[in-house]
Scaffold this motif. Structure first.
Motif, PDB file in Angstrom:
ATOM      1  N   GLY A 104      50.584  23.200  32.963  1.00 54.61           N
ATOM      2  CA  GLY A 104      49.284  22.591  32.680  1.00 54.61           C
ATOM      3  C   GLY A 104      48.929  21.489  33.648  1.00 54.61           C
ATOM      4  N   ALA A 105      48.705  20.278  33.104  1.00 52.18           N
ATOM      5  CA  ALA A 105      48.229  19.154  33.919  1.00 52.18           C
ATOM      6  C   ALA A 105      49.177  18.826  35.079  1.00 52.18           C
ATOM      7  CB  ALA A 105      48.043  17.923  33.036  1.00 52.18           C
ATOM      8  N   LEU A 106      50.481  18.957  34.859  1.00 55.65           N
ATOM      9  CA  LEU A 106      51.454  18.595  35.910  1.00 55.65           C
ATOM     10  C   LEU A 106      51.146  19.308  37.224  1.00 55.65           C
ATOM     11  CD1 LEU A 106      54.905  18.634  34.045  1.00 55.65           C
ATOM     12  CD2 LEU A 106      53.858  16.676  35.180  1.00 55.65           C
ATOM     13  N   ALA A 107      50.875  20.624  37.134  1.00 52.22           N
ATOM     14  CA  ALA A 107      50.598  21.379  38.356  1.00 52.22           C
ATOM     15  C   ALA A 107      49.108  21.378  38.682  1.00 52.22           C
ATOM     16  CB  ALA A 107      51.089  22.813  38.214  1.00 52.22           C
ATOM     17  N   ASP A 108      48.276  21.523  37.676  1.00 51.04           N
ATOM     18  CA  ASP A 108      46.842  21.741  37.923  1.00 51.04           C
ATOM     19  C   ASP A 108      46.209  20.576  38.678  1.00 51.04           C
ATOM     20  OD1 ASP A 108      44.216  22.753  37.747  1.00 51.04           O
ATOM     21  OD2 ASP A 108      43.862  21.527  35.969  1.00 51.04           O
ATOM     22  N   ILE A 109      46.334  19.358  38.139  1.00 54.13           N
ATOM     23  CA  ILE A 109      45.784  18.212  38.869  1.00 54.13           C
ATOM     24  C   ILE A 109      46.900  17.357  39.466  1.00 54.13           C
ATOM     25  CG2 ILE A 109      43.516  18.109  37.785  1.00 54.13           C
ATOM     26  CD1 ILE A 109      44.577  16.047  35.823  1.00 54.13           C
ATOM     27  N   GLY A 110      48.121  17.521  38.920  1.00 57.18           N
ATOM     28  CA  GLY A 110      49.245  16.760  39.470  1.00 57.18           C
ATOM     29  C   GLY A 110      49.500  17.094  40.925  1.00 57.18           C
ATOM     30  N   CYS A 111      49.272  18.361  41.303  1.00 56.07           N
ATOM     31  CA  CYS A 111      49.530  18.747  42.701  1.00 56.07           C
ATOM     32  C   CYS A 111      48.649  17.959  43.656  1.00 56.07           C
ATOM     33  CB  CYS A 111      49.369  20.252  42.889  1.00 56.07           C
ATOM     34  SG  CYS A 111      47.690  20.863  42.684  1.00 56.07           S
TER      35      CYS A 111
END
Ligand SMILES: NC(=O)c1ccc[n+]([C@@H]2O[C@H](COP(=O)([O-])OP(=O)(O)OC[C@H]3O[C@@H](n4cnc5c(N)ncnc54)[C@H](O)[C@@H]3O)[C@@H](O)[C@H]2O)c1
Length: 361
Positions: free
Chosen positions: A175-182
């Motif tokens: 979820g958020a870790l990859a989606d906007i975390g990247c």
């Protein structure tokens, strides 16, 4: 005029529309084919996007049989690796949407195939094209900060939860870790030259996505909507990372680079809705701090209004790199380290333990 570059689109959902809108602004490019695994979707997309000459396919491998200079890969994350590897093997240059992949193994495979085939693999991080991001990188790279030992970054959406393919682990991977975390990771790590990550200790939760009070698809939501991590890097550097799609607060704090000679603080613009944040390239202020010795000196760094054409710039850079035979603007080899951290965060959050990050040579 030289011949037009021929481009194919794989995956014809939301972001594919943004790619096509940019390509259509370019006189030297034509979108000649679209593929989507859902029957009829590529055909419908063609009609909606005004691409009457383009061919439509359900199987991306059929699209890859055409003579193409490049493809935009716009599938959900879980299909990034297969479609990218097939495209590179078919001799096509690839502009791959973010995040690079779901696992580190997938990212490594894509890079290996790109190196073996000699075809370009570039990752679509449009915040890279924001002038404020460039200023941040220039300051960090200039040595003004001395030795940087601590970075804090991430982004907090107060209420900015996507739905559809983004909230299902089997399609998005995370979820958020990859989606906007990247994006946040790229912003900080690109600024400091993508040092080698060694270990990560992470925590994640999904209290809001799984609550019908906060998400209309709560019964299908099985990724994280919040995550934090401490990442150690080679060279005695640590990164404190925080990200959220939803929380009872308006910010997770500024981005900070702390160095032995100076510190740089970067804030987000005042959010106009629940979705904004440094993670997407929006910068509200940048301040340089010197002198820990009693007299604090603060120098504001001028920031420019966020631009709307970052997406055009990223697509155009890909096109020009293909046309001019330049290397990938945002190379897979570099973003491998971004993906290794995300992979480590997911493993650590699942196991509740710090994990090692093993990068291939
Ligand atoms: N750079 C950005 O600003 C930005 C913004 C949104 C999304 N994205 C990224 O773009 C990607 C797609 O996001 P989206 O919002 O367009 O999702 P989406 O769900 O709207 O669209 C994805 C499409 O891919 C199709 N698809 C799935 N597997 C396929 C396959 N094997 N072959 C061909 N088509 C396939 C789906 O049927 C769907 O139409 C994601 O990786 C996402 O993280 C980037």
């Amino acid at each position: 005029m030289t011949r037009k570059l021929k481009i194919g689109i794989i995956g014809s959902g939301g972001i594919a529309g943004a790619h096509v809108r940019q390509y259509k602004k370019m006189d030297d490019v034509e979108v000649v084919a679209v593929a989507d695994i859902v029957p009829g979707k590529a055909e419908e997309f063609k009609g909606r996007m005004g691409l009457p000459q383009a061919r439509a396919f359900e199987d991306h491998r059929k699209l890859l049989e055409l003579e193409l200079d490049g493809v935009s890969i716009c599938t959900p994350n879980a299909a990034h690796c297969r479609t990218t590897v097939d495209a590179l093997e078919a001799g096509k240059n690839v502009l791959l949407e973010k995040p690079m992949s779901v696992t580190l193994e997938e990212a490594v495979e894509m890079v290996r195939v790109s190196q073996r085939t000699g075809k370009m693999l570039t990752i679509g991080f449009q915040p890279r094209y924001d002038p404020n991001m460039r200023t941040m990188k220039d300051i960090v790279q200039s040595g003004t900060l001395g030795k940087v030992y601590y970075i804090q970054t991430g982004g907090g959406r107060r209420r900015g939860m996507p739905g559809g393919t983004f909230i299902r682990k089997e399609l998005a991977g995370s979820g958020a870790l990859a989606d906007i975390g990247c994006y946040s990771l790229d912003m900080a790590l690109h600024s400091i030259g993508y040092p080698k990550p060694l270990t990560v200790s992470a925590f994640s939760s999904n209290h809001f996505g799984t609550n019908p009070k906060y998400h209309p698809e709560a019964d299908r939501f099985n990724v994280e909507d919040f995550g934090v991590a401490l990442i150690r890097f080679e060279g005695h550097l640590v990164l404190n990372f925080k990200i959220s799609w939803a929380m009872h607060a308006d910010s997770l704090g500024p981005t900070l680079f702390l160095g032995t000679d100076a510190g740089l603080r970067v804030t987000t613009p005042q959010p106009t809705d629940g979705w904004g944040g440094v993670w997407d390239g929006g910068v509200g202020s940048m301040t340089l701090f010197h002198d820990v010795n009693g007299f604090q000196t603060e120098s504001p760094i001028p920031v420019v209004e966020p631009r709307n054409d970052r997406f055009y710039d990223k697509v155009r850079d890909f096109v020009e790199a293909v046309r001019d035979g330049r290397p990938a603007p945002i190379p897979g080899e570099q973003i491998l380290r971004n993906q290794a951290i995300i992979d480590g965060m997911l493993r650590s959050a699942a196991s509740g333990r710090e994990v090692d990050i093993q990068l291939p040579d």
